[in-house]
Design a protein around this motif. Structure first.
Motif, PDB file in Angstrom:
ATOM      1  N   GLU A  79      -8.009   6.894  -4.358  1.00 46.43           N
ATOM      2  CA  GLU A  79      -7.613   8.182  -4.919  1.00 46.43           C
ATOM      3  C   GLU A  79      -6.114   8.257  -5.158  1.00 46.43           C
ATOM      4  O   GLU A  79      -5.657   8.800  -6.153  1.00 46.43           O
ATOM      5  CB  GLU A  79      -8.050   9.307  -3.980  1.00 46.43           C
ATOM      6  CG  GLU A  79      -7.952  10.668  -4.614  1.00 46.43           C
ATOM      7  CD  GLU A  79      -8.665  11.703  -3.782  1.00 46.43           C
ATOM      8  OE1 GLU A  79      -8.034  12.738  -3.509  1.00 46.43           O
ATOM      9  OE2 GLU A  79      -9.832  11.471  -3.428  1.00 46.43           O
ATOM     10  N   SER A  80      -5.328   7.676  -4.245  1.00 46.51           N
ATOM     11  CA  SER A  80      -3.876   7.811  -4.358  1.00 46.51           C
ATOM     12  C   SER A  80      -3.192   6.648  -5.062  1.00 46.51           C
ATOM     13  O   SER A  80      -2.033   6.756  -5.453  1.00 46.51           O
ATOM     14  CB  SER A  80      -3.262   7.966  -2.963  1.00 46.51           C
ATOM     15  OG  SER A  80      -3.484   6.796  -2.201  1.00 46.51           O
ATOM     16  N   ARG A  81      -3.879   5.491  -5.213  1.00 41.01           N
ATOM     17  CA  ARG A  81      -3.193   4.327  -5.757  1.00 41.01           C
ATOM     18  C   ARG A  81      -4.195   3.334  -6.333  1.00 41.01           C
ATOM     19  O   ARG A  81      -5.320   3.239  -5.871  1.00 41.01           O
ATOM     20  CB  ARG A  81      -2.382   3.655  -4.645  1.00 41.01           C
ATOM     21  CG  ARG A  81      -1.263   2.786  -5.119  1.00 41.01           C
ATOM     22  CD  ARG A  81      -0.401   2.275  -3.955  1.00 41.01           C
ATOM     23  NE  ARG A  81       0.265   3.267  -3.136  1.00 41.01           N
ATOM     24  CZ  ARG A  81       1.430   3.827  -3.424  1.00 41.01           C
ATOM     25  NH1 ARG A  81       2.061   3.516  -4.513  1.00 41.01           N
ATOM     26  NH2 ARG A  81       1.978   4.695  -2.606  1.00 41.01           N
ATOM     27  N   THR A  82      -3.772   2.583  -7.333  1.00 49.71           N
ATOM     28  CA  THR A  82      -4.546   1.466  -7.869  1.00 49.71           C
ATOM     29  C   THR A  82      -3.812   0.181  -7.527  1.00 49.71           C
ATOM     30  O   THR A  82      -2.579   0.127  -7.607  1.00 49.71           O
ATOM     31  CB  THR A  82      -4.698   1.598  -9.405  1.00 49.71           C
ATOM     32  OG1 THR A  82      -5.440   2.783  -9.685  1.00 49.71           O
ATOM     33  CG2 THR A  82      -5.418   0.405  -9.993  1.00 49.71           C
ATOM     34  N   VAL A  83      -4.567  -0.816  -7.114  1.00 51.89           N
ATOM     35  CA  VAL A  83      -3.997  -2.109  -6.752  1.00 51.89           C
ATOM     36  C   VAL A  83      -4.652  -3.164  -7.635  1.00 51.89           C
ATOM     37  O   VAL A  83      -5.870  -3.303  -7.645  1.00 51.89           O
ATOM     38  CB  VAL A  83      -4.261  -2.455  -5.272  1.00 51.89           C
ATOM     39  CG1 VAL A  83      -3.650  -3.802  -4.917  1.00 51.89           C
ATOM     40  CG2 VAL A  83      -3.779  -1.352  -4.355  1.00 51.89           C
ATOM     41  N   MET A  84      -3.845  -3.882  -8.398  1.00 47.09           N
ATOM     42  CA  MET A  84      -4.366  -4.984  -9.205  1.00 47.09           C
ATOM     43  C   MET A  84      -3.711  -6.267  -8.710  1.00 47.09           C
ATOM     44  O   MET A  84      -2.489  -6.313  -8.527  1.00 47.09           O
ATOM     45  CB  MET A  84      -4.050  -4.793 -10.686  1.00 47.09           C
ATOM     46  CG  MET A  84      -4.730  -5.850 -11.556  1.00 47.09           C
ATOM     47  SD  MET A  84      -4.454  -5.572 -13.295  1.00 47.09           S
ATOM     48  CE  MET A  84      -3.051  -6.634 -13.552  1.00 47.09           C
TER      49      MET A  84
END
Length: 162
Positions: A79-84
């Protein structure tokens, strides 16, 4: 003629024999993953429950671009962050992980391994980019810590195989 069984009765020898036979059949047809114990231990080792678990959104195998080099790209959403992350197999048997966080921020990124392996910790830059190089293959889990003063939970990825 025997009396019908009810769910309240204790397990008898016949019940146990049926359960043992089912266990053998299930083990042959759908065995548990060989690393199941390590995955469970890795997840249970979390000592802080104030974490947001990211879900794997996408995984792409790019691989074989340069000789035998294999490359995978994984994207996790919370919900707070996307990690690629992009995982590249190095010729020396280790891997390099290039990562990007959205929204970008200078935060601490931790790569956890099942015990007794120590965690590897790096700092992302202001744009959210980070690199973990010389990482051994095996199970791992990323933890993205909030920036100092930021009131956000840590973001944790599911265990992933490197």
């Amino acid at each position: 003629m025997t009396a019908p069984h009810s769910a309240d009765q204790p397990i008898d020898d016949l019940d146990q024999a049926i359960l043992d036979h089912l266990a053998v059949v299930l083990t042959r047809l759908d065995p548990p993953p060989t690393d199941l114990d390590d995955r469970v231990r890795l997840v249970l080792a979390l000592d802080d429950l104030d974490r947001e678990v990211a879900r794997l959104r996408d995984e792409q195998l790019v691989g074989g671009v340069r000789g035998t080099e294999r490359t995978r790209t994984l994207t996790f959403d919370a919900e707070s962050r996307t990690v690629m992350i992009t995982i590249v197999d190095r010729p020396d048997g280790l891997v390099r992980i290039d990562g990007w966080l959205a929204p970008g921020a200078a935060v601490r990124v931790e790569l956890r391994h099942p015990a007794p392996g120590p965690a590897q910790v790096v700092q992302s830059d202001a744009s959210g980019r980070f690199v973990l190089d010389g990482v051994p293959h095996g199970l791992a889990q990323l933890i993205v810590h909030p920036a100092p003063g930021e009131h956000a939970p840590q973001v944790v990825t599911p265990a992933l195989g490197l």
